[in-house]
Design an enzyme around this catalytic site. Structure first.
Site, mmCIF file in Angstrom:
data_model
loop_
_atom_site.group_PDB
_atom_site.id
_atom_site.type_symbol
_atom_site.label_atom_id
_atom_site.label_comp_id
_atom_site.label_asym_id
_atom_site.label_seq_id
_atom_site.Cartn_x
_atom_site.Cartn_y
_atom_site.Cartn_z
ATOM 1 N N ARG A 48 0.856 -1.176 0.000
ATOM 2 C CA ARG A 48 0.000 0.000 0.000
ATOM 3 C C ARG A 48 0.895 1.230 0.000
ATOM 4 N NH1 ARG A 48 -2.942 -0.735 5.711
ATOM 5 N NH2 ARG A 48 -2.929 -2.878 4.942
ATOM 6 N N LEU A 73 -4.732 -0.563 -3.800
ATOM 7 C CA LEU A 73 -5.601 -1.686 -4.125
ATOM 8 C C LEU A 73 -7.074 -1.402 -3.845
ATOM 9 C CD1 LEU A 73 -3.457 -4.729 -2.926
ATOM 10 C CD2 LEU A 73 -3.720 -3.788 -5.224
ATOM 11 N N LYS A 74 -7.386 -0.210 -3.343
ATOM 12 C CA LYS A 74 -8.786 0.188 -3.218
ATOM 13 C C LYS A 74 -9.360 0.594 -4.573
ATOM 14 C CE LYS A 74 -8.306 1.775 1.561
ATOM 15 N NZ LYS A 74 -8.423 2.944 2.490
ATOM 16 N N GLY A 95 -1.145 -12.546 3.117
ATOM 17 C CA GLY A 95 -1.329 -12.820 4.534
ATOM 18 C C GLY A 95 -2.470 -12.017 5.118
ATOM 19 N N ARG A 97 -6.528 -11.256 6.312
ATOM 20 C CA ARG A 97 -7.555 -12.024 7.006
ATOM 21 C C ARG A 97 -8.438 -12.743 5.982
ATOM 22 N NH1 ARG A 97 -10.283 -9.338 12.360
ATOM 23 N NH2 ARG A 97 -8.563 -7.973 12.993
ATOM 24 N N ARG A 103 -12.636 -9.789 -1.254
ATOM 25 C CA ARG A 103 -13.317 -8.499 -1.353
ATOM 26 C C ARG A 103 -12.545 -7.522 -2.229
ATOM 27 N NH1 ARG A 103 -14.460 -9.673 4.134
ATOM 28 N NH2 ARG A 103 -12.807 -8.291 4.912
ATOM 29 N N GLY A 137 -5.095 -12.046 15.845
ATOM 30 C CA GLY A 137 -4.228 -12.774 16.765
ATOM 31 C C GLY A 137 -2.784 -12.454 16.441
ATOM 32 N N HIS A 138 -1.889 -12.968 17.253
ATOM 33 C CA HIS A 138 -0.455 -12.844 17.001
ATOM 34 C C HIS A 138 0.217 -14.139 17.417
ATOM 35 C CE1 HIS A 138 0.389 -8.957 15.292
ATOM 36 N NE2 HIS A 138 -0.360 -8.336 16.195
ATOM 37 N N TYR A 142 -1.476 -17.709 18.966
ATOM 38 C CA TYR A 142 -1.573 -18.907 18.136
ATOM 39 C C TYR A 142 -0.905 -20.105 18.803
ATOM 40 C CZ TYR A 142 -2.500 -15.281 14.640
ATOM 41 O OH TYR A 142 -2.995 -14.179 13.956
ATOM 42 N N ASP A 168 5.499 -17.343 14.207
ATOM 43 C CA ASP A 168 5.562 -16.659 12.921
ATOM 44 C C ASP A 168 6.477 -17.356 11.926
ATOM 45 O OD1 ASP A 168 3.775 -14.712 13.576
ATOM 46 O OD2 ASP A 168 5.251 -13.148 13.952
#
Length: 387
Positions: A48, A73-74, A95, A97, A103, A137-138, A142, A168
């Site tokens: 972005r 990307l909008k 990566g 959600r 969308r 989450g992080h 997890y 990670d």
């Protein structure tokens, strides 16, 4: 900062010629794409225009080895640019959600319409489905949910966590790379791409296979500091030295234990290794002995032996260790210490290429190299941003 020239197919390593589109994220996704780039893949990082809330930029080593392209990307036009890139790519990594890529118009089905051989790598913590999939989450949450955090550390009262290395990067990035490469191999025979759903909870559980085996057989218990590899035995532990540093002891096998206690100078008074009832006595003996010398002094005693003992080095010290230097495991590039590519290959070894760059630094050059002809118009309209 001037842009680094972008030339496709110039990477070194076994993945040379592989083309990867990366939708920028944080943590495991960038680490996976760094690994692919280190091994020779051509990776184009789509960011972005304002960059990431965490990570990114010239100080983020996870973004090394590939150009940064800034796209809004909008805007539909930017999404179409990504789809044009996907049409000539082998892999896409995102990566976001679950549902966000769809969308945006960049979900697997849409990408498959322009490239049916595409391997679509998805990196999340919870996975693409299940009750927790829609939520944030992080690393820490997890591995907690996967049953891994509970057993970490040598403090019975509370678990301890190894930064974000385990979740990670161990359970996330590594399994994403494995999945992407496996899907690419399958696509060579089927001609069809597929989605790789890499979830940190899945990877963390998979890494725990030995633990679950030991628990199931009764050879381990769920209490911390009570098992062979979590500090439950004194010959697999960390001990403080006289200067406040530490030595790591991993003398599990009897022959290594014998070498260890001999070099430590306690062979004559040390309790037998196979008498757990005397482990507290053994632990006190080891701790008192290590406390009599500095870490550097003990390192000289054990270096080059089969005692399985090593000094606990700081990152800056590890870079200077003779073994690390001999293998170029940690190297200094662009004025900073960083890990070299891994693993090693006998004919097509990987290599470090370009350093991390500011967001959008290579927008024009990278898009042109990937065959996007109308780049100046995209920049003029604000669809793309040249940093």
């Amino acid at each position: 900062m001037s842009a680094v020239p972008v030339v496709l197919g110039q990477g070194r390593g076994p993945l040379r010629g592989l083309r990867v589109v990366e939708i920028a994220g944080i943590g495991p996704g960038p680490h996976a794409c760094m690994t692919l780039a280190d091994l020779g893949a051509d990776v184009i990082r789509i960011e972005r225009p304002g960059g990431q809330a965490l990570g990114g930029g010239t100080d983020d080593l996870l973004t090394r080895g590939r150009p940064s392209v800034a796209l809004d990307l909008k805007r539909t036009e930017a999404v179409e640019v990504v789809l044009r890139l996907v049409a000539g790519a082998d892999v896409l990594v995102e990566g976001l959600r679950p549902g966000v890529a769809e969308r945006l118009g960049l979900g697997p089905e849409r990408c498959r319409e322009v490239n049916e051989r595409l391997v679509y790598g998805r990196m999340t913590g919870w996975g693409q489905d299940g009750p927790l999939a829609p939520y944030a989450g992080h690393d820490l949450t997890y591995i907690a949910t996967a049953g891994v955090l509970h057993g970490l550390g040598q403090t019975p009262a509370r678990p301890q966590f190894p930064g974000n290395l385990l979740g990670d990067f161990g359970a996330g990035s590594t399994y994403l790379v494995i999945g992407v490469l496996a899907a690419l191999l399958e696509a060579r025979t089927s001609g069809q791409g597929q989605v790789v759903d890499a979830a940190i909870v899945d990877g963390a559980a998979h890494l725990s296979a030995m633990t679950y085996g030991l628990l199931g057989s009764g050879a381990a218990v769920e209490e911390r500091a009570s098992n062979m590899l979590d500090g439950g035995v004194p010959f697999y532990n960390v001990y403080e030295t006289s200067d406040g540093r530490h030595m790591a002891v991993g003398a599990l096998e009897p022959k290594f234990f014998s070498t260890f206690v001999s070099l430590l100078g306690v062979a004559e008074v040390c309790p037998p290794q196979d008498e757990p009832a005397r482990y507290p006595e053994m632990r006190e003996l080891f701790a008192a002995t290590f406390a009599t010398r500095t870490m550097a002094e003990w390192a000289k005693v054990f270096e080059g032996t089969d005692a399985c003992v090593a000094p606990v080095l700081r990152p800056s010290e590890a870079a200077c260790h003779p073994h690390m230097r001999a293998r170029a495991t940690l190297v200094r590039r662009e004025g900073r210490i960083q890990p070299g590519p891994a693993p090693r290959f006998s004919r097509t070894d990987g290599a470090l290429s370009t350093p991390p760059s500011a967001v959008g630094t290579s927008t024009r050059e990278a898009l042109l190299a990937w065959g996007i002809a109308d780049v100046d118009a995209l920049i003029e309209s604000g669809v793309a941003v040249q940093g």
